[in-house]
Design a protein around this motif. Structure first.
Motif, PDB file in Angstrom:
ATOM      1  N   THR A 147       0.830  -1.201   0.000  1.00 29.48           N
ATOM      2  CA  THR A 147       0.000   0.000   0.000  1.00 29.48           C
ATOM      3  C   THR A 147       0.865   1.251   0.000  1.00 29.48           C
ATOM      4  N   MET A 148       1.895   1.259   0.851  1.00 36.53           N
ATOM      5  CA  MET A 148       2.811   2.399   0.899  1.00 36.53           C
ATOM      6  C   MET A 148       3.604   2.522  -0.402  1.00 36.53           C
ATOM      7  N   HIS A 149       4.011   1.382  -0.951  1.00 32.62           N
ATOM      8  CA  HIS A 149       4.795   1.371  -2.184  1.00 32.62           C
ATOM      9  C   HIS A 149       4.024   2.011  -3.340  1.00 32.62           C
ATOM     10  N   PHE A 150       2.777   1.612  -3.510  1.00 32.60           N
ATOM     11  CA  PHE A 150       1.997   2.159  -4.619  1.00 32.60           C
ATOM     12  C   PHE A 150       1.622   3.615  -4.375  1.00 32.60           C
ATOM     13  N   ALA A 151       1.419   3.986  -3.105  1.00 28.12           N
ATOM     14  CA  ALA A 151       1.171   5.394  -2.799  1.00 28.12           C
ATOM     15  C   ALA A 151       2.360   6.247  -3.212  1.00 28.12           C
ATOM     16  N   ALA A 152       3.576   5.719  -2.979  1.00 27.23           N
ATOM     17  CA  ALA A 152       4.786   6.454  -3.363  1.00 27.23           C
ATOM     18  C   ALA A 152       4.927   6.547  -4.873  1.00 27.23           C
ATOM     19  N   ARG A 153       4.607   5.460  -5.587  1.00 24.50           N
ATOM     20  CA  ARG A 153       4.746   5.459  -7.046  1.00 24.50           C
ATOM     21  C   ARG A 153       3.708   6.354  -7.720  1.00 24.50           C
ATOM     22  N   LEU A 154       2.544   6.491  -7.098  1.00 18.33           N
ATOM     23  CA  LEU A 154       1.492   7.315  -7.691  1.00 18.33           C
ATOM     24  C   LEU A 154       1.600   8.781  -7.293  1.00 18.33           C
ATOM     25  N   ALA A 155       2.403   9.067  -6.276  1.00 18.90           N
ATOM     26  CA  ALA A 155       2.494  10.427  -5.770  1.00 18.90           C
ATOM     27  C   ALA A 155       3.021  11.376  -6.831  1.00 18.90           C
ATOM     28  N   HIS A 156       2.528  12.615  -6.787  1.00 17.00           N
ATOM     29  CA  HIS A 156       2.973  13.595  -7.780  1.00 17.00           C
ATOM     30  C   HIS A 156       4.439  13.968  -7.565  1.00 17.00           C
ATOM     31  N   LYS A 157       4.959  13.768  -6.357  1.00 18.98           N
ATOM     32  CA  LYS A 157       6.380  14.007  -6.119  1.00 18.98           C
ATOM     33  C   LYS A 157       7.108  12.683  -6.286  1.00 18.98           C
ATOM     34  N   ASN A 158       7.153  12.192  -7.468  1.00 16.28           N
ATOM     35  CA  ASN A 158       7.687  10.850  -7.686  1.00 16.28           C
ATOM     36  C   ASN A 158       9.128  10.867  -8.196  1.00 16.28           C
ATOM     37  N   SER A 159       9.854  11.954  -7.882  1.00 14.88           N
ATOM     38  CA  SER A 159      11.237  12.023  -8.330  1.00 14.88           C
ATOM     39  C   SER A 159      12.162  11.202  -7.436  1.00 14.88           C
ATOM     40  N   LEU A 160      11.600  10.538  -6.427  1.00 18.34           N
ATOM     41  CA  LEU A 160      12.405   9.687  -5.565  1.00 18.34           C
ATOM     42  C   LEU A 160      13.015   8.532  -6.358  1.00 18.34           C
ATOM     43  N   THR A 161      14.260   8.215  -6.017  1.00 17.37           N
ATOM     44  CA  THR A 161      14.852   7.006  -6.570  1.00 17.37           C
ATOM     45  C   THR A 161      14.250   5.810  -5.853  1.00 17.37           C
ATOM     46  N   LYS A 162      14.538   4.621  -6.369  1.00 14.38           N
ATOM     47  CA  LYS A 162      14.029   3.421  -5.722  1.00 14.38           C
ATOM     48  C   LYS A 162      14.540   3.320  -4.288  1.00 14.38           C
ATOM     49  N   THR A 163      15.817   3.634  -4.082  1.00 17.31           N
ATOM     50  CA  THR A 163      16.390   3.590  -2.736  1.00 17.31           C
ATOM     51  C   THR A 163      15.735   4.627  -1.830  1.00 17.31           C
ATOM     52  N   GLY A 164      15.543   5.826  -2.361  1.00 12.41           N
ATOM     53  CA  GLY A 164      14.901   6.871  -1.569  1.00 12.41           C
ATOM     54  C   GLY A 164      13.475   6.518  -1.209  1.00 12.41           C
ATOM     55  N   ARG A 165      12.759   5.902  -2.157  1.00 16.62           N
ATOM     56  CA  ARG A 165      11.378   5.501  -1.888  1.00 16.62           C
ATOM     57  C   ARG A 165      11.326   4.446  -0.790  1.00 16.62           C
ATOM     58  N   ILE A 166      12.195   3.463  -0.853  1.00 19.91           N
ATOM     59  CA  ILE A 166      12.206   2.404   0.164  1.00 19.91           C
ATOM     60  C   ILE A 166      12.563   2.976   1.528  1.00 19.91           C
ATOM     61  N   ARG A 167      13.545   3.907   1.555  1.00 17.45           N
ATOM     62  CA  ARG A 167      13.939   4.518   2.812  1.00 17.45           C
ATOM     63  C   ARG A 167      12.776   5.275   3.438  1.00 17.45           C
ATOM     64  N   ARG A 168      12.052   6.008   2.615  1.00 19.62           N
ATOM     65  CA  ARG A 168      10.924   6.773   3.146  1.00 19.62           C
ATOM     66  C   ARG A 168       9.816   5.850   3.635  1.00 19.62           C
ATOM     67  N   ILE A 169       9.553   4.779   2.919  1.00 22.03           N
ATOM     68  CA  ILE A 169       8.538   3.824   3.358  1.00 22.03           C
ATOM     69  C   ILE A 169       8.924   3.214   4.694  1.00 22.03           C
ATOM     70  N   ASP A 170      10.191   2.810   4.828  1.00 18.55           N
ATOM     71  CA  ASP A 170      10.656   2.235   6.090  1.00 18.55           C
ATOM     72  C   ASP A 170      10.518   3.221   7.241  1.00 18.55           C
ATOM     73  N   ALA A 171      10.858   4.493   6.970  1.00 18.77           N
ATOM     74  CA  ALA A 171      10.781   5.503   8.017  1.00 18.77           C
ATOM     75  C   ALA A 171       9.340   5.715   8.475  1.00 18.77           C
ATOM     76  N   LEU A 172       8.417   5.757   7.534  1.00 22.34           N
ATOM     77  CA  LEU A 172       7.004   5.949   7.887  1.00 22.34           C
ATOM     78  C   LEU A 172       6.441   4.749   8.629  1.00 22.34           C
ATOM     79  N   LEU A 173       6.776   3.553   8.183  1.00 23.09           N
ATOM     80  CA  LEU A 173       6.293   2.352   8.874  1.00 23.09           C
ATOM     81  C   LEU A 173       6.798   2.331  10.310  1.00 23.09           C
ATOM     82  N   GLY A 174       8.044   2.765  10.501  1.00 22.17           N
ATOM     83  CA  GLY A 174       8.575   2.828  11.852  1.00 22.17           C
ATOM     84  C   GLY A 174       7.908   3.906  12.681  1.00 22.17           C
TER      85      GLY A 174
END
Length: 642
Positions: A147-174
């Motif tokens: 759910t978090m992964h697809f929210a990140a991919r659909l977000a209008h601020k999608n300039s995150l790299t794959k590593t950056g996206r995973i880091r942000r998802i991990d931070a939010l889950l924590g």
């Protein structure tokens, strides 16, 4: 400016990061993460609104009626503000106005909103904000992490790299205490998932993935017990403090511990403000008005009882008391301090955060939606699994009822009946798709409102993901029913039958999408789709042959009935190149050129219905046009119903 409402791969989705964990969704500044830094450099120092007034036309008197009247407020970075009041006081309306959403149908909205002393356009404002609906519009068959992964991919601020996206998802889950549930599904009617409080936290976290500056929450504790409510608000408060996030939440009746988590409170009743200030100042303010708060009393319950006059035994006295409290606020020191604070903030103008328009291509958004729908389609048995089992049961039943029909004239009518049953009831049972589509639509409505994508991407992805499953159903059903019933035993005839059945199901599912888009209610959509299919069965040419069908039903409905073209195509497929035997005395039910040989040419059966051969291409074209029509109408409905 006046406030005016403008009406990768699958493995990536479940990937577990080995990056360091963080306490908040923002990437630590010390890390100097290049791909995220530009998202967090600019902050919103404050958000204020002045003189917000919303009026609608009273249906009884025809006169203007105020839903909100001259509401002011200001929230600063890192603060969380509660909009509170009795039911019908205008909380949700105000939240929608502040979020630059439609306040109400036909409403006139007045007032101004300022971010950092500026009046941003609606498009700029929405790029820096997120809105969490009251209902959890989550896809139950996805995991928390997906759910978090697809929210990140659909977000209008999608300039995150794959590593950056995973880091942000991990931070939010924590940050939201969801790390241990990362690989648990949300939950479906058949499979149990995470708890209600965890769903609410996930709803908020999935919006924070875009790193908004202002977050709006509509009844974030609705349906939760006091412990779960405190959990949700405490997590939101922690993230807001650590990341200078502004949070504005409508809330009904929080517990004492939950109430004390808020920094500011806007108290509404009858659309008018009765208090705005710190939560700690509530007791002193109402005490100064002659309403001291009893000890061991939930302050939220106390002030809501004062504000609510719906159940007062003496309504006139209750209204007078409410007017007195409202006037007391207008004349209070707190109101004067609010005015001064707002004036100072208006003059202290700072640049707005840098928010760039989306650079995502339509194709990327479409493929992301298809990917998400694909995961749901094979994991959620409600989507297609149950339907496949249901259709296979129907195939076995049909094959055994019309078992091994022969090429004798007494079997012609049973063959015709079987053709009708195979096409009509397969399309009728497409109503089973209603609940799955309504879940997808609810998710789309939430994500469209937050500016993630539009109706065309949703409609096209919904159409694409259904095609392989509908084709699979057509093949499985035909493999059983076609050969058991002993339809024309050639490969060409078999695959032609599959083609007609596939087009039948595609049209039927498109009808479900249209009806469910117009009436997004399970019972209503189910009933109307069933009614429409009943109508199509009645006028498709089987019940009453086209030559004698009443002209009204023929010209108004028969020619736009997708089932009629499926029935014609299946009839031609069966009878155009087949010969049947007359009875032992050479009495033939249908007269054809083969009568001297005690046989009936299948074309004689077609003549009774007025069906011609050689029109397969035309009928397929009309069917495709009907499918396109249903989908375009559904798209139009979704675009209009905002």
């Amino acid at each position: 400016m006046s406030v005016t409402m403008d009406s990768q791969s699958h493995s990536d989705s479940i990937e577990t990061s080995k990056a360091p964990q963080h306490d908040a969704f923002a990437i630590d500044i010390e890390q100097k993460v290049v791909d995220d830094a530009h998202l967090m450099n600019d902050t919103v120092k404050d958000y204020l609104w002045k003189g917000v007034t919303v009026t609608v036309k009273d249906h009884k008197t025809g006169e203007p009626k105020a839903i909100l009247e001259n509401v002011d407020g200001i929230v600063k970075a890192g603060e969380i503000c509660a909009l509170m009041g009795p039911s019908g006081c205008g909380k949700t309306t105000l939240l929608n106005v502040l979020a630059h959403r439609d306040a109400a149908t036909g409403a006139k909205v007045e007032g101004k909103t300022f971010v950092n002393g500026n009046e941003p356009s609606t498009s700029v404002f929405r790029r820096m904000t997120s809105y969490v609906e009251q209902e959890d519009a989550l896809i139950g068959s996805l995991t928390v992490r997906e759910t978090m992964h697809f929210a990140a991919r659909l977000a209008h601020k999608n300039s995150l790299t794959k590593t950056g996206r995973i880091r942000r998802i991990d931070a939010l889950l924590g940050s939201f205490g969801l790390k241990n549930q990362a690989h648990n599904i949300i939950g479906t009617p058949i499979r149990k998932g995470i708890s209600g409080g965890q769903k609410r936290r996930l709803s908020v976290a999935s919006q924070l993935i875009t790193a908004p500056k202002i977050l709006f929450l509509d009844e974030p504790t609705s349906g939760l017990d006091s412990a779960a409510s405190w959990e949700v608000i405490s997590f939101v408060k922690e993230v807001a403090k650590k990341n200078n996030l502004i949070v504005i939440a409508s809330i009904h009746q929080p517990s004492t511990s939950t109430f004390q988590l808020f920094d500011r409170l806007l108290l509404l009743s009858g659309g008018k403000p009765h208090y705005f200030g710190s939560v700690e100042g509530v007791e002193g303010h109402f005490g100064s008005l002659g309403y001291p708060m009893p000890i061991h009393t939930n302050p939220a319950e106390f002030i809501l009882e004062l504000m609510n006059i719906d159940f007062a035994s003496h309504s006139a006295a209750a209204e007078a008391r409410l007017d007195e409290i409202q006037q007391g606020w207008v004349e209070s020191t707190g109101a004067k301090q609010l005015t001064g604070e707002m004036d100072a903030a208006s003059k202290d103008v700072e640049p707005l955060p840098v928010t760039k328009p989306s650079k995502r291509s339509f194709f990327i958004v479409l493929m992301t939606l298809v990917h998400r729908s694909f995961i749901k389609s094979y994991r959620d048995v409600v989507a297609y699994g149950i339907r496949i089992a249901m259709y296979m049961g129907l195939a076995i039943m049909m094959g055994l009822v019309w078992l091994r029909l022969k090429t004798n004239q007494e079997d012609i009518i049973p063959l015709t009946n079987a053709i009708f049953f195979g096409g009509a009831f397969m399309s009728f049972m497409a109503v089973a798709y209603v609940p799955s589509y309504l879940e997808d639509r609810a998710t789309f409505v939430k994500e469209r409102a937050n500016g993630l994508y539009g109706a065309s991407a949703f409609m096209l992805s919904n159409f694409i993901i259904g095609l392989p499953y509908l084709f699979l159903i057509s093949v499985l059903f035909s493999t059983v029913a076609y050969w058991l019933s002993n339809f024309r035993p050639t490969a060409v005839a078999f695959f032609t039958w599959i083609m007609w059945l596939f087009l039948d199901l595609v049209a039927a599912e498109s009808l479900v999408v249209l009806m469910s888009s117009i009436f997004p209610n399970f019972v209503v959509a189910l009933a109307l789709t069933a009614f429409a299919n009943g109508l199509w069965m009645s006028v498709d040419g089987f019940m009453v042959q086209p030559g004698i069908l009443n002209v009204f039903w023929k010209y108004v409905f028969h020619y736009i009935d997708y089932q009629s073209y499926v029935f014609q195509g299946m009839m031609v497929n069966e009878f155009a190149d087949r010969v049947y035997n007359c009875d032992a005395d050479c009495h033939c039910m249908y007269v054809s050129e083969l009568a001297p040989q005690c046989q009936i040419a299948g074309t004689a059966v077609l003549d009774q219905y007025g069906y011609k051969t050689g029109k397969t291409g035309l009928w397929v074209g009309i069917l495709l046009a009907i499918v396109l029509g249903y989908r375009l109408l559904g798209l139009g409905v979704l675009m209009l119903r905002k």
